[in-house]
Design a protein around this motif. Structure first.
Motif, PDB file in Angstrom:
ATOM      1  N   ALA A  33       0.806  -1.203   0.000  1.00  0.00           N
ATOM      2  CA  ALA A  33       0.000   0.000   0.000  1.00  0.00           C
ATOM      3  C   ALA A  33       0.841   1.256   0.000  1.00  0.00           C
ATOM      4  O   ALA A  33       2.040   1.228  -0.046  1.00  0.00           O
ATOM      5  CB  ALA A  33      -0.926  -0.011   1.201  1.00  0.00           C
ATOM      6  N   SER A  41      -3.848  10.363   8.325  1.00  0.00           N
ATOM      7  CA  SER A  41      -4.736   9.366   8.900  1.00  0.00           C
ATOM      8  C   SER A  41      -5.461   9.887  10.136  1.00  0.00           C
ATOM      9  O   SER A  41      -6.376   9.240  10.645  1.00  0.00           O
ATOM     10  CB  SER A  41      -3.936   8.116   9.278  1.00  0.00           C
ATOM     11  N   VAL A 118      -8.474   5.029   0.276  1.00  0.00           N
ATOM     12  CA  VAL A 118      -7.946   4.078   1.248  1.00  0.00           C
ATOM     13  C   VAL A 118      -6.427   4.199   1.328  1.00  0.00           C
ATOM     14  O   VAL A 118      -5.850   4.248   2.420  1.00  0.00           O
ATOM     15  CB  VAL A 118      -8.355   2.637   0.880  1.00  0.00           C
ATOM     16  N   GLU A 122      -4.278   5.644   4.829  1.00  0.00           N
ATOM     17  CA  GLU A 122      -3.906   4.492   5.641  1.00  0.00           C
ATOM     18  C   GLU A 122      -2.783   4.779   6.614  1.00  0.00           C
ATOM     19  O   GLU A 122      -2.474   3.956   7.477  1.00  0.00           O
ATOM     20  CB  GLU A 122      -3.540   3.302   4.752  1.00  0.00           C
ATOM     21  N   PRO A 126       1.233   1.262   6.633  1.00  0.00           N
ATOM     22  CA  PRO A 126       0.080   0.564   6.055  1.00  0.00           C
ATOM     23  C   PRO A 126      -0.099  -0.839   6.645  1.00  0.00           C
ATOM     24  O   PRO A 126       0.869  -1.541   6.919  1.00  0.00           O
ATOM     25  CB  PRO A 126       0.430   0.482   4.561  1.00  0.00           C
ATOM     26  N   ARG A 128      -1.935  -4.543   6.055  1.00  0.00           N
ATOM     27  CA  ARG A 128      -2.685  -5.448   5.204  1.00  0.00           C
ATOM     28  C   ARG A 128      -2.631  -6.826   5.857  1.00  0.00           C
ATOM     29  O   ARG A 128      -1.633  -7.203   6.459  1.00  0.00           O
ATOM     30  CB  ARG A 128      -2.151  -5.481   3.784  1.00  0.00           C
ATOM     31  N   ARG A 403      -6.525  -3.647   2.312  1.00  0.00           N
ATOM     32  CA  ARG A 403      -5.909  -2.827   3.340  1.00  0.00           C
ATOM     33  C   ARG A 403      -6.850  -2.669   4.524  1.00  0.00           C
ATOM     34  O   ARG A 403      -8.078  -2.757   4.368  1.00  0.00           O
ATOM     35  CB  ARG A 403      -5.599  -1.423   2.813  1.00  0.00           C
ATOM     36  N   THR A 405      -8.244   0.132   7.027  1.00  0.00           N
ATOM     37  CA  THR A 405      -8.376   1.590   6.997  1.00  0.00           C
ATOM     38  C   THR A 405      -7.569   2.210   8.136  1.00  0.00           C
ATOM     39  O   THR A 405      -7.567   1.722   9.266  1.00  0.00           O
ATOM     40  CB  THR A 405      -9.843   2.009   7.121  1.00  0.00           C
ATOM     41  N   GLY A 406      -6.879   3.314   7.808  1.00  0.00           N
ATOM     42  CA  GLY A 406      -6.023   3.978   8.786  1.00  0.00           C
ATOM     43  C   GLY A 406      -6.785   4.885   9.726  1.00  0.00           C
ATOM     44  O   GLY A 406      -6.277   5.295  10.767  1.00  0.00           O
ATOM     45  N   LYS A 418     -12.321   2.838  11.304  1.00  0.00           N
ATOM     46  CA  LYS A 418     -10.888   2.584  11.335  1.00  0.00           C
ATOM     47  C   LYS A 418     -10.635   1.096  11.573  1.00  0.00           C
ATOM     48  O   LYS A 418     -11.374   0.429  12.295  1.00  0.00           O
ATOM     49  CB  LYS A 418     -10.235   3.406  12.446  1.00  0.00           C
ATOM     50  N   ASP A 419      -9.559   0.593  10.939  1.00  0.00           N
ATOM     51  CA  ASP A 419      -9.118  -0.807  11.051  1.00  0.00           C
ATOM     52  C   ASP A 419     -10.015  -1.805  10.323  1.00  0.00           C
ATOM     53  O   ASP A 419      -9.824  -3.016  10.433  1.00  0.00           O
ATOM     54  CB  ASP A 419      -8.980  -1.244  12.518  1.00  0.00           C
ATOM     55  N   HIS A 421     -11.156  -3.941   7.187  1.00  0.00           N
ATOM     56  CA  HIS A 421     -10.506  -4.459   5.992  1.00  0.00           C
ATOM     57  C   HIS A 421     -11.330  -4.084   4.761  1.00  0.00           C
ATOM     58  O   HIS A 421     -12.524  -4.391   4.683  1.00  0.00           O
ATOM     59  CB  HIS A 421     -10.356  -5.975   6.074  1.00  0.00           C
TER      60      HIS A 421
END
Length: 529
Positions: A33, A41, A118, A122, A126, A128, A403, A405-406, A418-419, A421
């Protein structure tokens, strides 16, 4: 080698459903990412207060998914691409797949604007999803070997950044790639001799040619990751070579069962989990032995600083780092590279005019079929690279990027916490008329600066759609090596053979990496000198 394999050379690339009980996990992918300012973020999304709740995102319920994936159901028996196309057809450009058995929900998006958002939010590190069984082995089972580090495949946050900072100067430098062209070409030439002998009376390759492609990728990885020839291309293989092939295959099969299918290994050590740990032990022992041999050899005959291999440079930094990266390269660079190569060869075999055009370009640097490939004569091969790029657009080893999300963001009017997927369906858009004109046609010319007027420009599409090696700081660290491998093997095959495909559409099965479901019985006829 897209470290897109579990990160995964990468690159890498989320996966489709096969069994109803694994609704959210089957979409996972390991793609890199972006590395944007971490302050981005922390900024609140201005649309958050007026956006619709996360729970209102359309998508199948858990029971609907179970019914859909049962035999005869709406999602049963579909390929990965077909599955995402149908989900998009049923629910639109954003879909929520309900989690099950403690797994979190998953958001699927088919809008490039979402992909960009995204990536851009992030944060500095990043995240993932990785393979937890792989990380467990390194951190819990064998910390004395791996130093408690998970590596680029499984680590996140500061530990990931530290590792990436160490290995970036080693693996991402163009001059590093130049050191390996001769050796990778040597493996490719040996493979060409084997390919010639494998053909039957109709000049077709055998039904197990996919395994030979895997052997070629593994032998090449031995050179790149371990400074050694593993000997897996020899017809009379050593016991060690046979063991390596079997262990690598077992790793992928067992990890699929633990990471994708339903498994309770986190609660108790299941038989499959125990078997995987044993396979990891055996493979680690072999890798460690190869690294020790290489270390001794390098100490006795050190290379000039300008000609040091990847392994030699990593050993000078830290042996733990060298072991981790060698292991990651082996895991990430076999199925991804052989799967990507399969798609490219299939596209060329189905398009003899494009193949002939590529052969003419290759004749300029390879006047004879056995002419050597060098960093110098491979520098200017625009059509070869366009052929590879177009092949990866049409057929890539994975379906997209995923990913966490940040921060809290809004996608298509819905709140995404947040967080969460988020899986980005790149492959669906790469075959969409909305983004690529004549999407089903193999048109390498679309990637050339100078192209016919009637050929669409591939660069008109959003730059966030076609990302075969990921994006930004978490992009595939092995992408330069992967491209070199695919360029060399494609150049060798096209220069020596006229390729044809005589068996209808090539289909792919969904596993950790998409692999051919049909026998790869390419017809190869020797071309004139």
């Amino acid at each position: 080698m897209a470290l897109a394999r579990p990160q995964v050379w990468s690159n890498v690339f989320f996966r489709g459903h096969v069994k109803p009980a694994v609704v959210s996990r089957r979409f996972l992918v390991s793609q890199p990412a972006a590395n944007f300012d971490s302050k981005a973020s922390e900024i609140a999304d201005p649309d958050w207060t007026t956006a619709r709740p996360f729970t209102e995102i359309p998508g199948p319920t858990f029971l609907q998914a179970i019914k859909g994936f049962q035999k005869g159901g709406r999602y049963s028996g579909l390929s990965l691409l077909q599955l995402h196309q149908r989900l998009r057809e049923d629910y639109g450009d954003i879909v929520r797949v309900s989690g099950a058995l403690g797994k979190r929900d998953l958001v699927l998006t088919y809008q490039p604007e979402d992909f960009e958002k995204v990536f851009r939010t992030e944060g500095h590190w990043p995240v993932r999803p990785g393979f937890e069984s792989f990380a467990y082995y390194r951190q819990k089972e064998r910390p004395e070997i791996f130093g408690g580090m998970g590596g680029l495949v499984t680590e996140h946050g500061e530990k990931w950044q530290k590792m990436r900072t160490i290995v970036n100067p080693v693996l991402m430098q163009p001059k590093t790639i130049k050191l390996y062209v001769d050796q990778v070409d040597e493996v490719a030439r040996e493979f060409m001799r084997i390919v010639s002998e494998l053909r039957d009376s109709k000049s077709e390759l055998p039904v197990d040619f996919d395994q030979w492609l895997n052997r070629w990728a593994l032998e090449t990885m031995g050179v790149l990751a371990l400074d050694t020839r593993l000997g897996v291309l020899k017809k009379e293989q050593s016991e060690e070579a046979k063991q390596i092939i079997g262990l690598v295959r077992d790793v992928f099969d067992l990890m699929y069962k633990l990471e994708v299918e339903v498994s309770f290994w986190k609660y108790f050590k299941t038989p499959t989990f125990k078997k995987l740990m044993g396979v990891f032990d055996d493979l680690t022992r072999i890798v460690m032995g190869k690294i020790d041999d290489a270390k001794l050899r390098l100490e006795n005959t050190p290379s000039h600083s300008a000609n040091q291999s990847v392994l030699e440079k990593l050993l000078k930094i830290d042996k733990h780092v060298a072991v981790i990266m060698s292991f990651d390269m082996l895991m990430a660079g076999i199925d991804t590279t052989s799967s990507g190569t399969t798609g490219i060869l299939y596209c060329l075999a189905k398009n003899p005019d494009k193949q002939a055009k590529l052969r003419e370009e290759l004749r300029t640097i390879m006047p004879k079929k056995d002419s050597p490939l060098t960093p110098e004569n491979m520098r200017n091969l625009p059509y070869l690279r366009a052929c590879i790029k177009e092949g990866l657009r049409l057929i890539q080893p994975i379906a997209g990027n995923i990913r966490a999300t940040g921060r809290d963001i809004v996608l298509q009017g819905y709140r995404i916490p947040k967080d969460m997927h988020v899986a980005m369906g790149n492959a669906v858009l790469q075959r969409s008329e909305q983004h690529f004109k004549q999407p089903g046609e193999y048109l390498p010319e679309r990637w050339l600066t100078e192209r016919p007027e009637d050929v669409p420009n591939g660069k008109d599409a959003s730059p966030f759609i076609f990302l075969p090696f990921g994006f930004g700081s978490r992009s595939c660290i092995g992408k330069r090596l992967a491209m070199m491998e695919m360029e060399i093997i494609t150049a060798r095959l096209v220069r020596q053979f006229e390729m044809r495909w005589n068996y209808g559409e090539l289909k792919f099965r969904t596993a950790l990496i998409n692999t051919a479901a049909n026998p790869l019985q390419f017809q190869l006829k020797e071309v004139a000198e």
